[in-house]
Design a protein around this motif. Structure first.
Motif, PDB file in Angstrom:
ATOM      1  N   GLU A  98      -8.932   0.130 -11.983  1.00  0.00           N
ATOM      2  CA  GLU A  98      -9.327  -0.025 -10.580  1.00  0.00           C
ATOM      3  C   GLU A  98      -8.166   0.194  -9.617  1.00  0.00           C
ATOM      4  OE1 GLU A  98      -8.280  -4.055 -12.318  1.00  0.00           O
ATOM      5  OE2 GLU A  98      -9.578  -2.357 -12.864  1.00  0.00           O
ATOM      6  N   ARG A  99      -6.953   0.416 -10.130  1.00  0.00           N
ATOM      7  CA  ARG A  99      -5.780   0.622  -9.283  1.00  0.00           C
ATOM      8  C   ARG A  99      -5.791   2.037  -8.722  1.00  0.00           C
ATOM      9  NH1 ARG A  99      -1.885  -0.428  -5.769  1.00  0.00           N
ATOM     10  NH2 ARG A  99       0.200  -0.809  -6.597  1.00  0.00           N
ATOM     11  N   ASN A 100      -5.591   2.181  -7.433  1.00  0.00           N
ATOM     12  CA  ASN A 100      -5.526   3.488  -6.793  1.00  0.00           C
ATOM     13  C   ASN A 100      -4.202   4.159  -7.151  1.00  0.00           C
ATOM     14  OD1 ASN A 100      -4.618   5.211  -4.219  1.00  0.00           O
ATOM     15  ND2 ASN A 100      -6.846   5.266  -4.382  1.00  0.00           N
ATOM     16  N   ILE A 101      -4.278   5.392  -7.683  1.00  0.00           N
ATOM     17  CA  ILE A 101      -3.078   6.072  -8.160  1.00  0.00           C
ATOM     18  C   ILE A 101      -2.126   6.404  -7.019  1.00  0.00           C
ATOM     19  CG2 ILE A 101      -4.189   8.330  -8.040  1.00  0.00           C
ATOM     20  CD1 ILE A 101      -1.617   7.129 -10.664  1.00  0.00           C
ATOM     21  N   ASP A 102      -2.641   6.718  -5.833  1.00  0.00           N
ATOM     22  CA  ASP A 102      -1.769   7.039  -4.695  1.00  0.00           C
ATOM     23  C   ASP A 102      -1.016   5.796  -4.218  1.00  0.00           C
ATOM     24  OD1 ASP A 102      -2.585   9.732  -4.651  1.00  0.00           O
ATOM     25  OD2 ASP A 102      -4.370   9.221  -3.500  1.00  0.00           O
ATOM     26  N   ALA A 103      -1.702   4.651  -4.175  1.00  0.00           N
ATOM     27  CA  ALA A 103      -1.024   3.410  -3.790  1.00  0.00           C
ATOM     28  C   ALA A 103       0.024   3.020  -4.829  1.00  0.00           C
ATOM     29  CB  ALA A 103      -2.047   2.292  -3.607  1.00  0.00           C
ATOM     30  N   ALA A 104      -0.290   3.237  -6.110  1.00  0.00           N
ATOM     31  CA  ALA A 104       0.688   2.943  -7.161  1.00  0.00           C
ATOM     32  C   ALA A 104       1.903   3.849  -7.043  1.00  0.00           C
ATOM     33  CB  ALA A 104       0.032   3.102  -8.528  1.00  0.00           C
ATOM     34  N   ALA A 105       1.694   5.114  -6.660  1.00  0.00           N
ATOM     35  CA  ALA A 105       2.817   6.036  -6.494  1.00  0.00           C
ATOM     36  C   ALA A 105       3.751   5.575  -5.374  1.00  0.00           C
ATOM     37  CB  ALA A 105       2.296   7.442  -6.212  1.00  0.00           C
ATOM     38  N   LEU A 106       3.195   5.044  -4.291  1.00  0.00           N
ATOM     39  CA  LEU A 106       4.040   4.511  -3.211  1.00  0.00           C
ATOM     40  C   LEU A 106       4.863   3.327  -3.687  1.00  0.00           C
ATOM     41  CD1 LEU A 106       1.554   4.711  -0.184  1.00  0.00           C
ATOM     42  CD2 LEU A 106       3.490   6.215  -0.676  1.00  0.00           C
ATOM     43  N   ASP A 107       4.252   2.448  -4.500  1.00  0.00           N
ATOM     44  CA  ASP A 107       4.998   1.304  -5.038  1.00  0.00           C
ATOM     45  C   ASP A 107       6.114   1.764  -5.970  1.00  0.00           C
ATOM     46  OD1 ASP A 107       3.364  -0.380  -3.630  1.00  0.00           O
ATOM     47  OD2 ASP A 107       2.020  -0.811  -5.313  1.00  0.00           O
ATOM     48  N   GLN A 109       7.714   4.653  -5.805  1.00  0.00           N
ATOM     49  CA  GLN A 109       8.759   5.234  -4.970  1.00  0.00           C
ATOM     50  C   GLN A 109       9.626   4.143  -4.344  1.00  0.00           C
ATOM     51  OE1 GLN A 109       9.597   8.673  -4.264  1.00  0.00           O
ATOM     52  NE2 GLN A 109      11.350   7.471  -3.602  1.00  0.00           N
ATOM     53  N   SER A 110       9.014   3.073  -3.881  1.00  0.00           N
ATOM     54  CA  SER A 110       9.764   1.961  -3.299  1.00  0.00           C
ATOM     55  C   SER A 110      10.650   1.287  -4.345  1.00  0.00           C
ATOM     56  CB  SER A 110       8.798   0.944  -2.681  1.00  0.00           C
ATOM     57  OG  SER A 110       7.995   1.545  -1.676  1.00  0.00           O
ATOM     58  N   ALA A 111      10.122   1.144  -5.568  1.00  0.00           N
ATOM     59  CA  ALA A 111      10.915   0.524  -6.631  1.00  0.00           C
ATOM     60  C   ALA A 111      12.104   1.399  -7.007  1.00  0.00           C
ATOM     61  CB  ALA A 111      10.025   0.271  -7.849  1.00  0.00           C
ATOM     62  N   ILE A 112      11.933   2.719  -7.032  1.00  0.00           N
ATOM     63  CA  ILE A 112      13.052   3.616  -7.330  1.00  0.00           C
ATOM     64  C   ILE A 112      14.124   3.512  -6.250  1.00  0.00           C
ATOM     65  CG2 ILE A 112      13.711   6.042  -7.528  1.00  0.00           C
ATOM     66  CD1 ILE A 112      11.048   6.576  -8.876  1.00  0.00           C
ATOM     67  N   SER A 113      13.702   3.454  -4.994  1.00  0.00           N
ATOM     68  CA  SER A 113      14.671   3.327  -3.891  1.00  0.00           C
ATOM     69  C   SER A 113      15.447   2.026  -3.994  1.00  0.00           C
ATOM     70  CB  SER A 113      13.927   3.400  -2.552  1.00  0.00           C
ATOM     71  OG  SER A 113      13.238   4.634  -2.428  1.00  0.00           O
ATOM     72  N   ALA A 114      14.773   0.938  -4.400  1.00  0.00           N
ATOM     73  CA  ALA A 114      15.461  -0.349  -4.535  1.00  0.00           C
ATOM     74  C   ALA A 114      16.441  -0.366  -5.703  1.00  0.00           C
ATOM     75  CB  ALA A 114      14.426  -1.466  -4.702  1.00  0.00           C
ATOM     76  N   ALA A 115      16.174   0.458  -6.733  1.00  0.00           N
ATOM     77  CA  ALA A 115      17.035   0.460  -7.917  1.00  0.00           C
ATOM     78  C   ALA A 115      18.184   1.451  -7.825  1.00  0.00           C
ATOM     79  CB  ALA A 115      16.195   0.765  -9.161  1.00  0.00           C
ATOM     80  N   LEU A 116      18.236   2.280  -6.787  1.00  0.00           N
ATOM     81  CA  LEU A 116      19.275   3.305  -6.700  1.00  0.00           C
ATOM     82  C   LEU A 116      20.678   2.722  -6.686  1.00  0.00           C
ATOM     83  CD1 LEU A 116      17.757   5.929  -4.203  1.00  0.00           C
ATOM     84  CD2 LEU A 116      18.115   6.164  -6.667  1.00  0.00           C
TER      85      LEU A 116
END
Length: 391
Positions: A98-107, A109-116
């Motif tokens: 039931e998870r929207n793939i586009d919303a998951a992709a945004l999450d 991307q945010s997690a990658i930015s936080a881990a840089l």
């Protein structure tokens, strides 16, 4: 008054309804996508990170672990697996249906930015991600090879011409290239020659980096014109690299060719693909979810003759694998079994009733019920596959 009595008393209405079911059923049957199995779109995202020269242990501890810590806080994450190798890490995340793939992709991307900030500073490019579906296997393989052309030239035609053209075909989602052999200049250093001259790898790397650049030099302002000055210092072959000066010793230059073997090669010589026993390049085509597999492959085959005419002499292109052949065979087999079963049912009814008029009624009702089912399958997103036809 029962439901059946209404249709018995109004034969014209009954006939029109049956004709309508027949027309809509046949139209839906022609529009239904054809595949071997039902389409199940799992919300899955794959993250790739590269660190040249990193060992699998370094990739797991310095790259995969910081990313996994950030990804673990994403909601509706069902599973996460990572694979680390020499210089690369791949993390695959599967979310709930039931998870929207586009919303998951945004999450993601945010997690990658936080881990840089926690990743090694020597990473040339930040981690990248793409949406994938593990249920989508390639439906079409194309092999390219040549007896006369260099493999790097064959790869250039495959990736820059054929892969991009196939990506624009309606229904194609992704074109993967296996056995990629991109041209690159390789430098094999001689440790003995370097030690004799007192040189280190860092000095060689700095000399290669400073001698092979492509940067804007500046701007010249005139009275009525302005010029942008560009100096193209990038080398595209191995010969100019051999003349690069690494250092000066006793007033004489030490060139790269004196301490290394410089030659034209490929970026990754640890990957290879074979086409009919010869080195070549394979292109794997994946279709978009929910589209007709047979129609997509048909459109791909229509563009291949035009591409063959653009290939130079000596280059060979051939279809390596066509998934629609097995799909056609399996679907045709199920359809034949369905028609045979329908005929046997009508025959059994006739044998037991021994009445032609009584047999005609189920003989019409059974195929009408099956054809009418196709009209219901289309708006609900079903496909013609082995499971739906057997059902």
């Amino acid at each position: 008054m029962s439901v059946s009595e209404i249709f018995v008393r109004r034969p014209v209405m009954t006939t029109l309804i049956m004709i309508g079911i027949l027309v809509f059923g046949i139209a839906a049957y022609r529009l239904l996508p054809v595949s071997d199995l039902p389409n199940v779109d799992f919300p899955t995202i794959q993250v790739s990170a590269y660190l040249p020269g990193g060992s699998p242990e370094t990739m797991a501890s310095a790259v995969a672990t910081p990313l996994e810590k950030q990804f673990s806080s994403i909601p509706a994450l069902d599973s996460m697996t990572s694979v680390s190798g020499i210089g690369q890490t791949q993390i695959t995340m599967q979310f709930s249906l039931e998870r929207n793939i586009d919303a998951a992709a945004l999450d993601v991307q945010s997690a990658i930015s936080a881990a840089l900030k926690q990743l090694p500073t020597t990473m040339s490019v930040p981690p990248t991600f793409r949406k994938v579906n593990p249920a989508d296997a390639p439906v079409f393989f194309i092999g390219m090879s040549s007896n006369t052309m260099p493999l790097a030239k064959v790869d250039e035609y495959a990736e820059t011409l054929l892969a991009q053209r196939l990506s624009m075909v309606d229904g194609v989602a992704l074109v993967n290239v296996y056995g990629s052999q991109k041209h690159a200049v390789r430098i094999d250093l001689d440790p003995g020659a370097m030690a004799a001259r007192g040189l280190g790898i860092d000095q060689v790397a700095a000399a290669v980096g400073s001698g092979n650049v492509d940067l804007p030099t500046g701007t010249l302002y005139g009275s009525d014109r302005t010029y942008s000055v560009m100096v193209n210092g990038q080398f595209e072959a191995a010969a100019p690299f051999s003349t690069l000066v690494v250092s000066y010793q006793n007033g004489a230059p030490v060139r790269l060719g004196d301490i290394a073997h410089v030659y034209d090669g490929v970026q990754n010589d640890k990957l290879a693909a074979w086409v009919n026993g010869r080195r070549g390049v394979l292109l794997a085509v994946q279709k978009q979810p929910g589209v007709n597999t047979i129609a997509v492959v048909k459109r791909i085959r229509e563009v291949l003759p035009g591409f063959r005419s653009q290939l130079p002499a000596g280059a060979e292109l051939r279809v390596f694998y066509d998934r629609t052949e097995s799909i056609r065979a399996s679907v045709d087999d199920v359809q034949f079994s369905l028609i045979l079963a329908l005929g046997l049912v009508v025959l059994v009814i006739f044998i037991f009733l021994r009445n032609v008029s009584a047999t005609i009624i189920p003989s019409l009702a059974l195929p009408m019920s099956i054809v009418g089912t196709f009209a219901i399958m289309y708006p609900f997103g079903y496909s013609l596959d082995n499971l739906s036809l057997m059902a």
